[in-house]
Write an enzyme that holds these catalytic residues in place. Structure first.
Site, PDB file in Angstrom:
ATOM      1  NE  ARG A   1       5.910 -10.695   3.118  1.00 30.84           N
ATOM      2  CZ  ARG A   1       6.475 -10.088   1.902  1.00 30.84           C
ATOM      3  NH1 ARG A   1       5.413 -10.084   0.975  1.00 30.84           N
ATOM      4  NH2 ARG A   1       7.397  -9.625   1.836  1.00 30.84           N
TER       5      ARG A   1
ATOM      6  N   PRO B   1       0.923  -1.375   0.083  1.00 31.35           N
ATOM      7  CG  PRO B   1      -0.419  -1.403   1.801  1.00 31.35           C
ATOM      8  CD  PRO B   1       0.353  -2.116   1.180  1.00 31.35           C
ATOM      9  CD  GLU B   2       3.660   2.251  -4.095  1.00 32.13           C
ATOM     10  OE1 GLU B   2       4.013   3.539  -4.470  1.00 32.13           O
ATOM     11  OE2 GLU B   2       4.025   1.292  -4.491  1.00 32.13           O
TER      12      GLU B   2
END
Length: 268
Positions: free
Chosen positions: A108, A2-3
């Site tokens: 993660r 996600p940017e």
DNA sequence: CGCAGCGCCTGAAGGC
DNA sequence: TGCCTTCAGGCGCTGC
């Protein structure tokens, strides 16, 4: 993954769900990365903001809940508490028609949850460059910042110092559209001006398309964004350049997968 | 102070 | 089919 566009999409969807609600209970994964989540029990969320890739929830006691989604983080209204990848959750006061639990799911565990006094930040958030859509992000300012370092251009962009919110996808897209080689160590003023325009353009397009969905990213409604259909460069190595037809090349630049057009993106 | 190098994580994908 | 290896990568921390 996600940017800025993905985080902004999530913020917009979460805002009507969470603003005005009080946290009645909370739990978290034992890691120090997520444990601060429980510190906000008893507060009411007053606002949602975003700085770069950080989500900021303003609380009624003068603090902020800060969430960084890392690579695989998701904020999920109505999350199931037995989800093995749920790293934190907040129970909210009842509101008809709304789910009562907000979950933070992060397979993660590259993400991070923090609580800070309003505006009192540490780490990357404290040294973040200007917001790309704010007037203080200017072509000249970008040039000045980029001039101050001899690191590769793309590495500088990923540092969040020249501008906030650019990650690997949008860095490749911006360099491609600006026709600048990602590995240059100094940029001309003309290149900086093109980069400025390209950065604003690719991020704006990303927001308008609801973000880019690749593998893990889903927005707060569990829906995919659409921007992956509008990428000219990222992930398209081996395909022809949309400008000149030359085969796009993949390389590893400072440990980051990088795609570029060897013909269009000159070093000068 | 800048920055290179490394560790954190685990599912997916590729190779044999 | 199944096992093993490689890959994805943002950020914090350490030490030069």
């Amino acid at each position: 993954m996600p940017e800025l566009p993905e985080v902004e999409t999530i913020r917009r969807q979460l805002e009507p769900f969470i603003v005005g609600r009080t946290v009645t209970d909370s739990g978290s994964h034992p890691s120090a990365k997520f444990a601060p989540a429980v510190e906000v029990v008893g507060t009411t969320v007053e606002s949602t903001k975003r700085r770069g890739k950080f989500l900021l929830f303003g609380l009624d006691d003068g603090r902020e809940l800060i969430v960084h989604l890392g690579m695989t983080g998701q904020l999920i209204p109505g999350a199931e508490l037995d989800d093995p990848y749920l790293r934190a959750w907040w129970r909210l006061d009842e509101r008809s028609g709304s789910e009562s639990v907000l979950g933070y799911r992060d397979v993660r565990r590259f993400g991070r949850i923090r609580v800070a006094q309003n505006g009192d930040y540490e780490g990357t958030l404290a040294t973040l460059g200007p917001e790309p859509f704010d007037p203080d992000f200017t072509p000249l300012g970008l040039w000045e910042t980029l001039k101050g370092s001899r690191r590769h251009l793309k590495t500088q962009l990923l540092s969040q110092r020249p501008v906030a919110g650019v990650g690997n996808i949008y860095a490749d897209e911006a360099c491609f559209r600006a026709e600048v080689h990602p590995a240059v160590r100094r940029v001309t003023r003309a290149q900086a001006e093109r980069l400025h325009h390209a950065i604003v353009q690719v991020l704006r397009q990303g927001v308008d398309n609801g973000g880019t969905t690749l593998r893990d990213y889903r927005d707060a409604d569990g829906v995919s964004g659409e921007n992956q259909h509008h990428l000219d460069c990222y992930g398209r190595h081996g395909e022809p350049c949309v400008r000149c037809g030359t085969e796009l090349r993949k390389t590893i630049l400072d440990a980051r997968t990088t795609t570029f057009c060897p013909r269009c993106q000159s070093r000068r």
